[in-house]
Design a protein around this motif. Structure first.
Motif, PDB file in Angstrom:
ATOM      1  N   ARG A   9       0.903  -1.126   0.041  1.00 16.90           N
ATOM      2  CA  ARG A   9      -0.053   0.044  -0.002  1.00 16.90           C
ATOM      3  C   ARG A   9       0.766   1.407   0.017  1.00 16.90           C
ATOM      4  O   ARG A   9       0.644   2.137  -0.536  1.00 16.90           O
ATOM      5  CB  ARG A   9      -1.053   0.097   1.134  1.00 16.90           C
ATOM      6  N   ALA A  10       1.935   1.252   0.814  1.00 15.17           N
ATOM      7  CA  ALA A  10       2.810   2.216   0.763  1.00 15.17           C
ATOM      8  C   ALA A  10       3.472   2.283  -0.411  1.00 15.17           C
ATOM      9  O   ALA A  10       3.666   3.730  -1.113  1.00 15.17           O
ATOM     10  CB  ALA A  10       4.029   2.122   2.014  1.00 15.17           C
TER      11      ALA A  10
ATOM     12  N   ALA B 130       1.446   4.082  -2.944  1.00 13.45           N
ATOM     13  CA  ALA B 130       1.186   5.251  -2.686  1.00 13.45           C
ATOM     14  C   ALA B 130       2.345   6.389  -3.171  1.00 13.45           C
ATOM     15  O   ALA B 130       2.134   7.472  -3.777  1.00 13.45           O
ATOM     16  CB  ALA B 130       0.948   5.837  -1.170  1.00 13.45           C
ATOM     17  N   ILE B 131       3.371   5.850  -3.093  1.00  3.99           N
ATOM     18  CA  ILE B 131       4.680   6.414  -3.556  1.00  3.99           C
ATOM     19  C   ILE B 131       4.610   6.585  -4.979  1.00  3.99           C
ATOM     20  O   ILE B 131       4.869   7.615  -5.708  1.00  3.99           O
ATOM     21  CB  ILE B 131       6.113   5.971  -3.035  1.00  3.99           C
TER      22      ILE B 131
ATOM     23  N   ARG C  54       2.206   6.763  -7.003  1.00  2.17           N
ATOM     24  CA  ARG C  54       0.998   7.515  -7.445  1.00  2.17           C
ATOM     25  C   ARG C  54       1.643   8.786  -7.341  1.00  2.17           C
ATOM     26  O   ARG C  54       1.523   9.583  -8.084  1.00  2.17           O
ATOM     27  CB  ARG C  54      -0.117   7.243  -6.299  1.00  2.17           C
ATOM     28  N   ARG C  55       2.188   9.064  -6.104  1.00  2.45           N
ATOM     29  CA  ARG C  55       2.747  10.445  -5.742  1.00  2.45           C
ATOM     30  C   ARG C  55       3.540  10.772  -6.729  1.00  2.45           C
ATOM     31  O   ARG C  55       3.852  12.086  -7.490  1.00  2.45           O
ATOM     32  CB  ARG C  55       3.426  10.400  -4.602  1.00  2.45           C
TER      33      ARG C  55
ATOM     34  N   LEU D 155       2.017  11.472 -10.224  1.00  2.00           N
ATOM     35  CA  LEU D 155       1.383  12.662 -10.480  1.00  2.00           C
ATOM     36  C   LEU D 155       2.397  13.929 -10.772  1.00  2.00           C
ATOM     37  O   LEU D 155       2.089  14.905 -11.321  1.00  2.00           O
ATOM     38  CB  LEU D 155       0.515  12.933  -8.873  1.00  2.00           C
ATOM     39  N   ALA D 156       3.358  13.666  -9.792  1.00  2.00           N
ATOM     40  CA  ALA D 156       4.453  14.885  -9.927  1.00  2.00           C
ATOM     41  C   ALA D 156       4.962  14.846 -11.282  1.00  2.00           C
ATOM     42  O   ALA D 156       5.264  16.222 -11.844  1.00  2.00           O
ATOM     43  CB  ALA D 156       5.394  14.684  -8.797  1.00  2.00           C
TER      44      ALA D 156
ATOM     45  N   ARG E  22       2.479  16.629 -13.658  1.00  2.00           N
ATOM     46  CA  ARG E  22       2.399  18.032 -13.489  1.00  2.00           C
ATOM     47  C   ARG E  22       3.676  18.995 -13.566  1.00  2.00           C
ATOM     48  O   ARG E  22       3.624  20.082 -13.221  1.00  2.00           O
ATOM     49  CB  ARG E  22       1.954  18.289 -12.055  1.00  2.00           C
ATOM     50  N   SER E  23       4.733  18.369 -14.127  1.00  2.00           N
ATOM     51  CA  SER E  23       5.855  19.083 -14.643  1.00  2.00           C
ATOM     52  C   SER E  23       6.259  19.328 -16.028  1.00  2.00           C
ATOM     53  O   SER E  23       6.459  18.063 -16.695  1.00  2.00           O
ATOM     54  CB  SER E  23       7.210  18.464 -13.644  1.00  2.00           C
TER      55      SER E  23
ATOM     56  N   ASP F 230      13.858  12.848 -12.166  1.00  2.00           N
ATOM     57  CA  ASP F 230      13.109  13.586 -11.332  1.00  2.00           C
ATOM     58  C   ASP F 230      12.778  13.100 -10.069  1.00  2.00           C
ATOM     59  O   ASP F 230      12.651  13.682  -9.084  1.00  2.00           O
ATOM     60  CB  ASP F 230      11.673  13.731 -12.364  1.00  2.00           C
TER      61      ASP F 230
ATOM     62  N   GLU G  38      14.087  15.039  -6.436  1.00  2.00           N
ATOM     63  CA  GLU G  38      13.519  14.915  -5.130  1.00  2.00           C
ATOM     64  C   GLU G  38      14.435  15.599  -4.188  1.00  2.00           C
ATOM     65  O   GLU G  38      14.116  16.256  -3.143  1.00  2.00           O
ATOM     66  CB  GLU G  38      12.950  13.516  -4.769  1.00  2.00           C
TER      67      GLU G  38
ATOM     68  N   THR H  73      11.779  17.308  -0.927  1.00  2.00           N
ATOM     69  CA  THR H  73      10.910  16.476  -0.516  1.00  2.00           C
ATOM     70  C   THR H  73      11.223  14.877  -0.030  1.00  2.00           C
ATOM     71  O   THR H  73      10.306  14.279   0.483  1.00  2.00           O
ATOM     72  CB  THR H  73       9.678  16.124  -1.509  1.00  2.00           C
TER      73      THR H  73
ATOM     74  N   LEU I 159       9.612  11.720   3.141  1.00  4.41           N
ATOM     75  CA  LEU I 159       9.658  10.257   2.730  1.00  4.41           C
ATOM     76  C   LEU I 159      10.407   9.636   3.809  1.00  4.41           C
ATOM     77  O   LEU I 159      10.161   8.314   4.084  1.00  4.41           O
ATOM     78  CB  LEU I 159      10.148   9.980   1.192  1.00  4.41           C
TER      79      LEU I 159
END
Ligand SMILES: Nc1ncnc2c1ncn2[C@@H]1O[C@H](COP(=O)(O)OP(=O)(O)O)[C@@H](O)[C@H]1O
Ligand SMILES: [Mg+2]
Lengths: 319, 273
Positions: free
Chosen positions: B4-5, B8-9, B11-12, B15-16, B19-20, B111, B116, B121, B125
């Motif tokens: 699950r973790a 989540a990473i 997905r993050r 998304l990042a 959006r760049s 990236d 990171e 960021t 994490l």
């Protein structure tokens, strides 16, 4: 406080090449306590937080946090601690909501509770309206609040706050302070608060540890430390309006009186003395000069007094 | 492993990336060029150029004749124009296709590893209850998944464009052959792993997305070497050779990723400062 300490360190040390960032730290922190970890830049605060969360390994010595050894059970421990890092380190390309929900998953918040929890935190930090905006559009204070919300997403027992208010405006600083106070009031949140802001530490902390070049040089409640370390005294006295000029002239002739300030709208003068023992002499001189003393009140020393008492004769220490 | 973790990473990171602009643009433009424009142009214009007055047919014929005999055997029964098209679209562009997984993996990894650090960021994490291996796995997958997906989509677009553009000359579906299927399903992920591994290694030494991206770009050199070898007839993409090429990239990628995993330990990352 006979409870099992939340944090115990014994001789905890971390070196980087020639620098000893944390030097034989011995510390016990109890559940429910707000501990202020104060020291100027480079004193070793951030390094200590890293060691206590098992993200950096000590060069020597050991630590026990919530009953676990950080360098062995780091992942298990981090499930129970929350950390607000020095730079907010929130994801600028994501929205506020995404930042929180993704970290909720990373901290194993049950999926069924996650949306509720995120919404509650956004509400608490007054970010609900901007939850769908990219964080790159947030102000510095909003980013900091988001980072704080993120550190609390899994309701940690132990919260590390690394300079939570540095660079924030007074309004947001106030909000953050209130939050920290609420945390320690309701329940047994333990807070490890790194700061170089002495007023903040005095306001929020049960005890403070003063760190200097990696070494802990003092530990105790602000009041106890003042008693132990600070020999001076702050006073305030009330006199008559027409006696004010005479009083000020007399005080000027006394060498150990400093920070003389005349109160506004009242015949009141506040001042500081280097040693408590000088109070009777000063009072005698004022009376001799015909200054009437209607009231004489001692004022509490500040952490700043303690800090500078500790650093006396050490002009290289920067504030 | 806490999946699950890891999800989540991933997905993050995805998304990042989306959006760049700096990250997303190369991921769109390069595949468009290699997967649509090149096959479209070669497939459609090759016969036309051959017919132009002054088009030096004998030289091209000479060139085609010096190709490896095993490769020439594939051209049995083709007209000259058809031979040209098959040579270009099936063989010459094959190594160029590998640039796609390589580039996507290394841009996304630059990236997500070096970028990171630059955006500061990573520290958040690092404090999560994930293990070093979970963090690393998540970051590897967030580069590998887009690399493989873009390759697959690119391949489909390529197949479509090549067959349509060359239809007037070929009159049949001639693409892909077996070697291309091996290329897409076996070699491309291996190439992605190599680009990823190299970028992870570079990222542990540098502090910005741009730097990591530029240095890791050196990894296209072996692919350009393949292009040259193919054009000059030193080798051609037979099934066996394609398979071995995949094995080579997978081995290289695995070694680099293993070394990369060793640099990706929280305590080391923070100690490097
Ligand atoms: N990764 C690192 N590499 C080298 N030196 C470091 C590293 N991290 C911290 N230091 C040094 O250790 C000392 C303590 O730093 P730090 O814990 O960040 O202090 P503080 O948080 O109190 O400002 C400083 O002298 C700093 O330069
Ligand atoms: Mg610090």
């Amino acid at each position: 406080m006979q409870k099992q300490p939340a944090i115990i360190t014994q001789g905890l040390t971390r070196c980087f090449d020639e620098i000893t960032a944390v030097d034989h730290l011995d510390l016990e922190i109890y559940p429910g306590e707000v501990l202020g970890f104060i020291g100027h830049n480079g004193a070793g605060k951030t390094t200590t937080v890293r060691l206590l969360n098992g993200v950096l390994t000590p060069t020597s010595g050991k630590a026990q946090v919530l009953g676990l050894d950080p360098s062995v059970d780091g992942a298990l421990l981090r499930q129970r601690t929350g950390v607000l890092t020095e730079t907010p380190s929130v994801d600028e390309r994501l929205t506020g909501y995404e930042n929180l929900s993704i970290f909720g998953a990373l901290y194993n918040v049950p999926a069924a509770d996650l949306d509720r929890r995120v919404a509650d935190l956004l509400e608490l930090f007054q970010l609900s309206e901007r939850a769908g905006d990219r964080v790159s559009e947030y102000s510095k204070g909003m980013k900091q609040k988001l980072a704080l919300a993120r550190a609390m997403i899994h309701q940690p027992e132990l919260l590390f706050l690394d300079e939570p208010t540095s660079g924030l405006d007074p309004v947001i600083t106030r909000q953050v302070h209130t939050l920290i106070q609420d945390l320690s009031k309701n329940g047994d949140h333990t807070v490890f608060l790194c700061t170089h802001n002495l007023a903040e530490a005095q306001r929020l902390c049960d005890r403070v540890a003063v760190l200097e070049n990696g070494k802990m040089v003092a530990l105790g409640s602000p009041a106890a430390l003042a008693q132990e370390l600070w020999k001076g005294v702050h006073l305030e006295f009330e006199t008559a309006y027409d006696a004010l000029p005479g009083a000020l002239r007399t005080l000027e002739t006394l060498p150990d009186v400093y920070d003389v300030i005349q109160g506004e709208g009242q015949p009141v003068i506040s001042l500081s003395l280097t040693y408590r023992e000088q109070v009777p002499g000063m009072v005698a001189r004022l009376v001799e000069a015909g200054v009437p003393l209607y009231r004489l009140t001692p004022k509490d020393p500040t952490l700043e007094d303690i800090y500078f008492a500790l650093h006396e004769n050490k002009p290289e220490v920067n504030r | 492993m806490n999946w699950r973790a890891i999800r989540a990473i991933i997905r993050r990171d995805m998304l990042a990336v989306t959006r760049s602009k700096g990250v997303l643009l190369p991921l769109i433009i390069v595949p468009m060029l290699f997967m649509i424009i090149l096959p479209g142009a070669f497939g459609y214009f090759t016969p036309i150029i051959n017919q132009l007055p002054g088009g030096n047919m004998s030289e091209i014929e000479l060139f085609l004749n010096q190709l490896p005999p095993a490769m020439l055997a594939q051209f049995e029964g083709y007209s000259f124009d058809q031979m040209m098209i098959v040579f270009m679209l099936v063989y010459m562009l094959a190594p160029l296709f590998l640039i796609i997984p390589l580039m996507v993996a290394s841009v996304v990894a630059a990236d997500s590893f070096a970028g990171e650090k630059e955006r500061k960021t990573l520290e958040a994490l690092i404090y999560t209850p994930t293990t070093d291996l979970e963090l690393f796995t998540a970051k590897v997958l967030s580069a590998l998944i887009p690399a493989v997906s873009v390759s697959l989509v690119g391949f489909l677009l390529y197949a479509l464009t090549a067959n349509i553009a060359a239809w007037p000359t070929m009159g049949r579906v001639f693409f892909p052959n077996t070697a291309w299927v091996i290329l897409v399903l076996w070699v491309a992920p291996g190439t992605a792993a190599t680009g990823l591994g190299a970028t992870v290694m570079v990222s542990s030494k540098v502090n910005s997305f741009q730097e990591a991206n530029q240095i890791a770009g050196v990894i296209v050199l072996p692919i350009l070497a393949l292009v040259v070898a193919q054009i000059t007839g030193v080798m051609y993409f037979s099934n066996l050779l394609t398979f071995l090429l995949g094995l080579f990239f997978w081995t290289g990628g695995s070694v680099l990723l293993y070394l990369g995993a060793r640099t990706f330990r929280r305590s080391e990352i923070l100690a490097r400062g």
